[in-house]
Design a protein around this motif. Structure first.
Motif, PDB file in Angstrom:
ATOM      1  N   GLY A  52       9.039   8.270 -49.165  1.00  0.00           N
ATOM      2  CA  GLY A  52       8.999   9.344 -48.181  1.00  0.00           C
ATOM      3  C   GLY A  52       9.256   8.939 -46.748  1.00  0.00           C
ATOM      4  N   LEU A  53       9.460   7.667 -46.470  1.00  0.00           N
ATOM      5  CA  LEU A  53       9.793   7.189 -45.128  1.00  0.00           C
ATOM      6  C   LEU A  53      10.904   6.159 -45.252  1.00  0.00           C
ATOM      7  CD1 LEU A  53       6.328   6.543 -43.422  1.00  0.00           C
ATOM      8  CD2 LEU A  53       7.954   8.332 -42.850  1.00  0.00           C
ATOM      9  N   ARG A  54      11.980   6.340 -44.494  1.00  0.00           N
ATOM     10  CA  ARG A  54      13.071   5.372 -44.571  1.00  0.00           C
ATOM     11  C   ARG A  54      13.365   4.699 -43.234  1.00  0.00           C
ATOM     12  NH1 ARG A  54      15.750   1.789 -44.091  1.00  0.00           N
ATOM     13  NH2 ARG A  54      17.836   1.405 -44.842  1.00  0.00           N
ATOM     14  N   LYS A  55      13.439   5.523 -42.143  1.00  0.00           N
ATOM     15  CA  LYS A  55      13.795   4.932 -40.851  1.00  0.00           C
ATOM     16  C   LYS A  55      13.237   5.751 -39.714  1.00  0.00           C
ATOM     17  CE  LYS A  55      18.214   5.212 -39.628  1.00  0.00           C
ATOM     18  NZ  LYS A  55      19.673   5.246 -39.672  1.00  0.00           N
ATOM     19  N   ALA A  95       2.193   6.677 -39.633  1.00  0.00           N
ATOM     20  CA  ALA A  95       1.207   7.473 -40.376  1.00  0.00           C
ATOM     21  C   ALA A  95       1.290   8.948 -39.989  1.00  0.00           C
ATOM     22  CB  ALA A  95      -0.197   6.931 -40.149  1.00  0.00           C
ATOM     23  N   ARG A  96       1.514   9.235 -38.710  1.00  0.00           N
ATOM     24  CA  ARG A  96       1.629  10.626 -38.249  1.00  0.00           C
ATOM     25  C   ARG A  96       2.799  11.308 -38.949  1.00  0.00           C
ATOM     26  NH1 ARG A  96       3.649  11.351 -32.137  1.00  0.00           N
ATOM     27  NH2 ARG A  96       5.390  10.273 -33.100  1.00  0.00           N
ATOM     28  N   GLU A  97       3.957  10.665 -38.958  1.00  0.00           N
ATOM     29  CA  GLU A  97       5.143  11.235 -39.577  1.00  0.00           C
ATOM     30  C   GLU A  97       4.973  11.377 -41.089  1.00  0.00           C
ATOM     31  OE1 GLU A  97       5.054   9.043 -37.149  1.00  0.00           O
ATOM     32  OE2 GLU A  97       6.416   9.769 -35.607  1.00  0.00           O
ATOM     33  N   ALA A 131      11.427  14.134 -38.594  1.00  0.00           N
ATOM     34  CA  ALA A 131      10.290  14.315 -37.683  1.00  0.00           C
ATOM     35  C   ALA A 131      10.704  13.909 -36.288  1.00  0.00           C
ATOM     36  CB  ALA A 131       9.100  13.480 -38.134  1.00  0.00           C
ATOM     37  N   LEU A 132      10.168  14.624 -35.321  1.00  0.00           N
ATOM     38  CA  LEU A 132      10.377  14.319 -33.910  1.00  0.00           C
ATOM     39  C   LEU A 132       9.021  14.271 -33.230  1.00  0.00           C
ATOM     40  CD1 LEU A 132      12.249  14.114 -31.357  1.00  0.00           C
ATOM     41  CD2 LEU A 132      11.984  16.588 -31.166  1.00  0.00           C
ATOM     42  N   GLY A 133       8.827  13.256 -32.403  1.00  0.00           N
ATOM     43  CA  GLY A 133       7.578  13.172 -31.659  1.00  0.00           C
ATOM     44  C   GLY A 133       7.650  12.065 -30.626  1.00  0.00           C
ATOM     45  N   TRP A 147       2.936  14.411 -41.677  1.00  0.00           N
ATOM     46  CA  TRP A 147       3.733  15.625 -41.474  1.00  0.00           C
ATOM     47  C   TRP A 147       4.616  15.898 -42.694  1.00  0.00           C
ATOM     48  CZ3 TRP A 147       5.823  14.211 -35.946  1.00  0.00           C
ATOM     49  CH2 TRP A 147       4.832  14.467 -34.993  1.00  0.00           C
ATOM     50  N   PHE A 148       5.252  14.861 -43.225  1.00  0.00           N
ATOM     51  CA  PHE A 148       6.133  15.038 -44.379  1.00  0.00           C
ATOM     52  C   PHE A 148       5.352  15.479 -45.612  1.00  0.00           C
ATOM     53  CE2 PHE A 148       9.447  11.715 -42.737  1.00  0.00           C
ATOM     54  CZ  PHE A 148       9.902  12.629 -41.800  1.00  0.00           C
ATOM     55  N   GLN A 149       4.166  14.937 -45.796  1.00  0.00           N
ATOM     56  CA  GLN A 149       3.351  15.275 -46.962  1.00  0.00           C
ATOM     57  C   GLN A 149       2.725  16.662 -46.860  1.00  0.00           C
ATOM     58  OE1 GLN A 149       0.695  11.905 -47.207  1.00  0.00           O
ATOM     59  NE2 GLN A 149       2.220  10.651 -48.259  1.00  0.00           N
TER      60      GLN A 149
END
Length: 169
Positions: free
Chosen positions: A135-138, A37-39, A164-166, A42-44
């Motif tokens: 919007g999310l693959r891996k 959800a965090r990533e 994304a990095l975290g 961020w993407f959105q």
């Protein structure tokens, strides 16, 4: 059509029109091994745009990468999986990590991730991927030590991808 059935159909159609793409395909998005959800947020949120060779502003966040043809990139370490001809990639750096931790690198679309520290490719510790989640693959986890990190993305079919990095939760 009976009036009550017509009303029910109309209510269903209106509720679906207002649904976001992620909500409309909530099932695939919930099937990752860990919460992204965090990533996804961020993407959105329209992350900053970076090109190959750039450095992320911080060690936690996302960027929209403008990719280059892989045949023109000078990878620090050869990608573990040879990228297909006519695909795209990028090489980005991070600020120095403060402490050892497990970090995850997440992509919005199909692509290969290599993480390098001190000139050596770091083996991934865990992987989670889903097709069909908008919007999310891996997402791939790496056990990293303090210091800078290089992230190589390769084998992407499009010229842009969100990354994304975290720290892993």
């Amino acid at each position: 059509m009976r009036p009550l059935a017509h009303f029910s159909s109309l209510a269903l159609a209106l509720s679906l029109m207002g649904a976001s793409p992620a909500f409309a395909d909530d099932g695939a998005c919930r099937n990752f091994k860990w919460d992204l959800a965090r990533e996804q947020a961020w993407f959105q949120a329209s992350p900053p745009s970076l090109t190959s060779g750039a450095t992320l502003a911080k060690t936690e966040g996302a960027a929209a990468l403008q990719l280059s043809p892989v045949d023109g990139l000078a990878f620090v370490v050869a990608p573990e999986h040879k990228p297909a001809v006519a695909t795209f990639g990028a090489i980005i750096s991070t600020p120095a990590l403060d402490k050892p931790a497990v970090y995850q690198v997440t992509l919005s679309d199909e692509g290969w991730i290599d993480v390098i520290q001190d000139g050596t490719a770091i083996r991934s510790g865990a992987f989670s991927g889903q097709k069909g989640c908008p919007g999310l693959r891996k997402s791939v986890r790496f056990d990293l030590k303090p210091g800078p990190v290089t992230i190589q993305i390769s084998g992407v079919k499009a010229q842009t991808i969100n990354v994304a990095l975290g720290p892993a939760d």
